[in-house]
Design a protein around this motif. Structure first.
Motif, PDB file in Angstrom:
ATOM      1  N   ARG A  62      48.737 -88.989  29.411  1.00 25.42           N
ATOM      2  CA  ARG A  62      47.804 -89.742  30.253  1.00 25.42           C
ATOM      3  C   ARG A  62      48.551 -90.248  31.470  1.00 25.42           C
ATOM      4  NH1 ARG A  62      43.189 -92.378  26.867  1.00 25.42           N
ATOM      5  NH2 ARG A  62      42.748 -93.148  28.935  1.00 25.42           N
ATOM      6  N   PRO A  94      39.960 -83.360  29.853  1.00 19.17           N
ATOM      7  CA  PRO A  94      39.472 -84.542  29.134  1.00 19.17           C
ATOM      8  C   PRO A  94      40.335 -84.807  27.890  1.00 19.17           C
ATOM      9  CG  PRO A  94      37.677 -83.012  29.610  1.00 19.17           C
ATOM     10  CD  PRO A  94      38.947 -82.322  29.975  1.00 19.17           C
ATOM     11  N   ASP A  95      40.553 -86.083  27.619  1.00 19.53           N
ATOM     12  CA  ASP A  95      41.291 -86.499  26.418  1.00 19.53           C
ATOM     13  C   ASP A  95      40.324 -86.430  25.246  1.00 19.53           C
ATOM     14  OD1 ASP A  95      42.609 -87.803  24.344  1.00 19.53           O
ATOM     15  OD2 ASP A  95      43.374 -89.412  25.619  1.00 19.53           O
ATOM     16  N   PRO A  96      40.582 -85.554  24.260  1.00 17.47           N
ATOM     17  CA  PRO A  96      39.648 -85.439  23.135  1.00 17.47           C
ATOM     18  C   PRO A  96      39.555 -86.721  22.307  1.00 17.47           C
ATOM     19  CG  PRO A  96      41.573 -84.023  22.809  1.00 17.47           C
ATOM     20  CD  PRO A  96      41.705 -84.647  24.151  1.00 17.47           C
ATOM     21  N   ASP A  98      39.576 -89.792  23.696  1.00 20.59           N
ATOM     22  CA  ASP A  98      38.977 -90.854  24.502  1.00 20.59           C
ATOM     23  C   ASP A  98      38.202 -90.195  25.633  1.00 20.59           C
ATOM     24  OD1 ASP A  98      38.314 -92.973  26.166  1.00 20.59           O
ATOM     25  OD2 ASP A  98      40.363 -93.740  26.340  1.00 20.59           O
ATOM     26  N   ALA A  99      36.892 -90.245  25.547  1.00 20.30           N
ATOM     27  CA  ALA A  99      36.035 -89.559  26.522  1.00 20.30           C
ATOM     28  C   ALA A  99      36.274 -90.042  27.951  1.00 20.30           C
ATOM     29  CB  ALA A  99      34.567 -89.732  26.151  1.00 20.30           C
ATOM     30  N   ARG A 100      36.773 -91.263  28.112  1.00 18.52           N
ATOM     31  CA  ARG A 100      37.028 -91.788  29.463  1.00 18.52           C
ATOM     32  C   ARG A 100      38.379 -91.340  30.000  1.00 18.52           C
ATOM     33  NH1 ARG A 100      37.036 -97.768  28.023  1.00 18.52           N
ATOM     34  NH2 ARG A 100      38.124 -96.757  26.317  1.00 18.52           N
ATOM     35  N   VAL A 102      41.937 -88.862  30.611  1.00 27.08           N
ATOM     36  CA  VAL A 102      42.309 -87.535  31.072  1.00 27.08           C
ATOM     37  C   VAL A 102      43.760 -87.292  30.662  1.00 27.08           C
ATOM     38  CG1 VAL A 102      42.712 -86.123  33.135  1.00 27.08           C
ATOM     39  CG2 VAL A 102      40.731 -87.623  33.028  1.00 27.08           C
TER      40      VAL A 102
END
Length: 156
Positions: A62, A94-96, A98-100, A102
């Motif tokens: 991140r 996208p971070d699987p 955490d949808a918010r 990256v």
């Protein structure tokens, strides 16, 4: 004769020698690094290069984790990542977990570019090594384990 034992005289002589060694090593390593950067006109700016290597070694990451590892602010890291992304060297996904969020990963182009830069820098150093005599090259070879040991504490 033994009057200096325990007075700090011997210790400060060693500290002075260590300080001199540290200063000479800092200067030599710093100048060599700067010379390599100058000679390597195809390279990335230092923070971009460091970030790309960090993503290669520890990614996907991140933005906040990259900023922490590179000891810069999130806005600074955002600008660095934008520059790397524009060159096709990193990709955002996208971070699987955490949808918010990256995650940043190195691209195939980024891996290729890093390998090219490493090869080029190795060749630059090899040309400088060619200027040394056998005894100087042997001294460098013998010093490498100590130099590598200086890095151990900084790796993560």
């Amino acid at each position: 004769m033994g009057g200096n034992v325990g007075t700090g005289t011997v210790t400060s002589r060693f500290e002075s020698a260590d300080d001199e060694l540290a200063a000479r090593l800092r200067l030599a390593v710093g100048r060599l690094n700067r010379r390599i950067r100058i000679d390597d006109s195809e390279s990335l700016p230092p923070l971009q290069l460091s970030t790309l290597v960090t993503v290669e070694l520890h990614g996907p990451l991140r933005l906040s984790e990259l900023a922490r590892r590179e000891a810069v602010t999130a806005p600074t890291m955002s600008r660095v990542l934008t520059a790397l992304e524009e060159q096709g060297l990193v990709v955002r996904a996208p971070d699987p977990g955490d949808a918010r969020g990256v995650l940043i990963s190195i691209s195939d182009t980024g891996r290729t570019r890093l390998q090219e830069m490493r090869s080029h820098r190795t060749a630059l150093i090899a040309r400088r090594l060619d200027r040394l005599d056998d005894a100087q090259r042997a001294a460098l070879d013998a010093a490498l384990p100590a130099l590598e040991a200086l890095l151990v504490a900084d790796e993560d």
